[in-house]
Design a protein around this motif. Structure first.
Motif, PDB file in Angstrom:
ATOM      1  N   ALA A  40       0.815  -1.220   0.000  1.00  0.00           N
ATOM      2  CA  ALA A  40       0.000   0.000   0.000  1.00  0.00           C
ATOM      3  C   ALA A  40       0.847   1.268   0.000  1.00  0.00           C
ATOM      4  CB  ALA A  40      -0.940  -0.008   1.196  1.00  0.00           C
ATOM      5  N   GLY A  41       2.180   1.112   0.089  1.00  0.00           N
ATOM      6  CA  GLY A  41       3.024   2.299  -0.043  1.00  0.00           C
ATOM      7  C   GLY A  41       4.005   2.575   1.086  1.00  0.00           C
ATOM      8  N   ILE A  42       4.027   1.707   2.109  1.00  0.00           N
ATOM      9  CA  ILE A  42       5.007   1.882   3.197  1.00  0.00           C
ATOM     10  C   ILE A  42       6.414   1.532   2.685  1.00  0.00           C
ATOM     11  CG2 ILE A  42       5.814   0.791   5.362  1.00  0.00           C
ATOM     12  CD1 ILE A  42       3.627   2.930   5.782  1.00  0.00           C
ATOM     13  N   THR A  43       7.385   2.389   2.991  1.00  0.00           N
ATOM     14  CA  THR A  43       8.750   2.154   2.515  1.00  0.00           C
ATOM     15  C   THR A  43       9.748   1.918   3.653  1.00  0.00           C
ATOM     16  OG1 THR A  43       9.162   4.540   2.483  1.00  0.00           O
ATOM     17  CG2 THR A  43       8.417   3.540   0.423  1.00  0.00           C
ATOM     18  N   ILE A  44       9.306   2.185   4.887  1.00  0.00           N
ATOM     19  CA  ILE A  44      10.180   1.981   6.048  1.00  0.00           C
ATOM     20  C   ILE A  44       9.391   1.272   7.142  1.00  0.00           C
ATOM     21  CG2 ILE A  44      11.628   3.075   7.808  1.00  0.00           C
ATOM     22  CD1 ILE A  44      11.770   5.561   6.061  1.00  0.00           C
ATOM     23  N   VAL A  45       9.977   0.224   7.716  1.00  0.00           N
ATOM     24  CA  VAL A  45       9.359  -0.381   8.898  1.00  0.00           C
ATOM     25  C   VAL A  45      10.265  -0.151  10.106  1.00  0.00           C
ATOM     26  CG1 VAL A  45       8.073  -2.150   7.610  1.00  0.00           C
ATOM     27  CG2 VAL A  45      10.346  -2.690   8.502  1.00  0.00           C
ATOM     28  N   GLY A  46       9.637   0.032  11.253  1.00  0.00           N
ATOM     29  CA  GLY A  46      10.369   0.211  12.495  1.00  0.00           C
ATOM     30  C   GLY A  46      10.138  -0.982  13.394  1.00  0.00           C
ATOM     31  N   GLU A  47      11.210  -1.676  13.740  1.00  0.00           N
ATOM     32  CA  GLU A  47      11.095  -2.846  14.609  1.00  0.00           C
ATOM     33  C   GLU A  47      11.677  -2.527  15.983  1.00  0.00           C
ATOM     34  OE1 GLU A  47       9.986  -6.069  14.473  1.00  0.00           O
ATOM     35  OE2 GLU A  47       9.085  -5.972  12.475  1.00  0.00           O
ATOM     36  N   SER A  79      15.045  -6.579   1.352  1.00  0.00           N
ATOM     37  CA  SER A  79      15.153  -5.215   0.825  1.00  0.00           C
ATOM     38  C   SER A  79      13.885  -4.733   0.108  1.00  0.00           C
ATOM     39  CB  SER A  79      16.353  -5.117  -0.101  1.00  0.00           C
ATOM     40  OG  SER A  79      16.232  -6.095  -1.105  1.00  0.00           O
ATOM     41  N   GLU A  80      12.765  -5.412   0.358  1.00  0.00           N
ATOM     42  CA  GLU A  80      11.485  -4.850  -0.113  1.00  0.00           C
ATOM     43  C   GLU A  80      11.208  -3.523   0.583  1.00  0.00           C
ATOM     44  OE1 GLU A  80       8.141  -7.660   0.269  1.00  0.00           O
ATOM     45  OE2 GLU A  80       9.604  -9.267  -0.032  1.00  0.00           O
ATOM     46  N   VAL A  81      11.927  -3.279   1.703  1.00  0.00           N
ATOM     47  CA  VAL A  81      11.616  -2.133   2.542  1.00  0.00           C
ATOM     48  C   VAL A  81      12.882  -1.747   3.322  1.00  0.00           C
ATOM     49  CG1 VAL A  81      10.904  -3.395   4.631  1.00  0.00           C
ATOM     50  CG2 VAL A  81       9.671  -1.325   3.990  1.00  0.00           C
ATOM     51  N   LYS A  82      12.943  -0.522   3.852  1.00  0.00           N
ATOM     52  CA  LYS A  82      14.046  -0.115   4.729  1.00  0.00           C
ATOM     53  C   LYS A  82      13.703  -0.503   6.162  1.00  0.00           C
ATOM     54  CE  LYS A  82      16.665   2.138   1.740  1.00  0.00           C
ATOM     55  NZ  LYS A  82      17.858   1.405   1.252  1.00  0.00           N
TER      56      LYS A  82
END
Ligand SMILES: *Cc1c(COP(=O)(O)O)cnc(C)c1O
Length: 218
Positions: free
Chosen positions: A37-44, A59-62
């Motif tokens: 849906a457009g999220i480019t960064i996840v925070g864990e 690397s689908e996401v930062k």
């Protein structure tokens, strides 16, 4: 559901504010839906949990680390994360620097500020941030990129407003004071599901959202 939430939020927040999806406790499938849906960064928030998801999603996401980083997890963390938003001690800075040195990489980090001076919380006290930076500047494998703050866990975002405002002020003071040294000083990460609108009004350019994207945590 996740997809609609993300789209609505990305539509609502100004383009200058980057949305980080806070994904603790969320599954690979849920995270992928957010990415689609457009999220480019996840925070864990936990290294072990992040690693399991990282192995699949990569690397689908930062990947940003937003939890309290334990010293014995630094070695794993620096391999996987693109940014550590929760630098909260010089000891930790030294360890990150050392491990990144071995990998020949430079880790972007944000300094976590304990904006409301809560005794039970980690983070650097606002009045100690300048001294902290003066010392952290000696580490060549970390790059100081700005500030992150949480603030008290309250429902009413108006309680947080003065803390957000002060943190923005501190962000600017540092920018001015270290303009020759801190060339990448640009991120102010503050605001969560209950407070992101207020945080953006007070100058946040990065917000960390969990529940408004994924639903209530159980
Ligand atoms: C969980 C978490 C968030 C997101 O909180 P929500 O209330 O679910 O939006 C943001 N920042 C940090 C550091 C978190 O641990």
């Amino acid at each position: 559901m996740i997809e609609e939430n993300v789209k609505q939020i990305l539509n609502e927040v100004p383009a200058a504010a980057t949305v980080v999806a806070a994904t603790k406790g969320r599954s690979v499938d849920q995270i992928r839906e957010a990415i689609q849906a457009g999220i480019t960064i996840v925070g864990e928030s936990y290294v072990q949990e992040a690693q399991e998801k990282y192995l699949v999603i990569k690397s689908e996401v930062k990947w940003h680390f937003i939890g309290h980083l334990q010293k014995n997890k630094v070695k794993k963390a620096v391999k996987m994360f693109d940014m550590i938003q929760s630098l909260d001690s010089l000891e930790l800075a030294e360890l990150i620097d050392k491990e990144c040195g071995k990998l020949n990489k430079v880790m972007p980090v944000l300094i976590e500020v304990n904006c409301a001076r809560e005794p039970q919380k980690g983070g650097i006290l606002p009045e100690a941030v300048k001294t902290f930076i003066a010392e952290a500047l000696s580490f060549s494998h970390i790059r100081l990129g700005g500030l992150m703050t949480m603030g008290p866990l309250v429902e009413d975002e108006e309680i947080l407003r003065p803390y957000f405002r002060e943190t923005k002020r501190l962000f600017n003071v540092v920018k001015e004071r270290y303009q020759d040294e801190l060339l990448e000083w640009k991120y102010l990460s503050m605001g969560m599901s209950a407070s992101y609108r207020c945080a953006i009004e007070e100058g946040a350019n990065m917000i960390r959202l969990g529940e408004v994207i994924f639903g209530e945590r159980t």
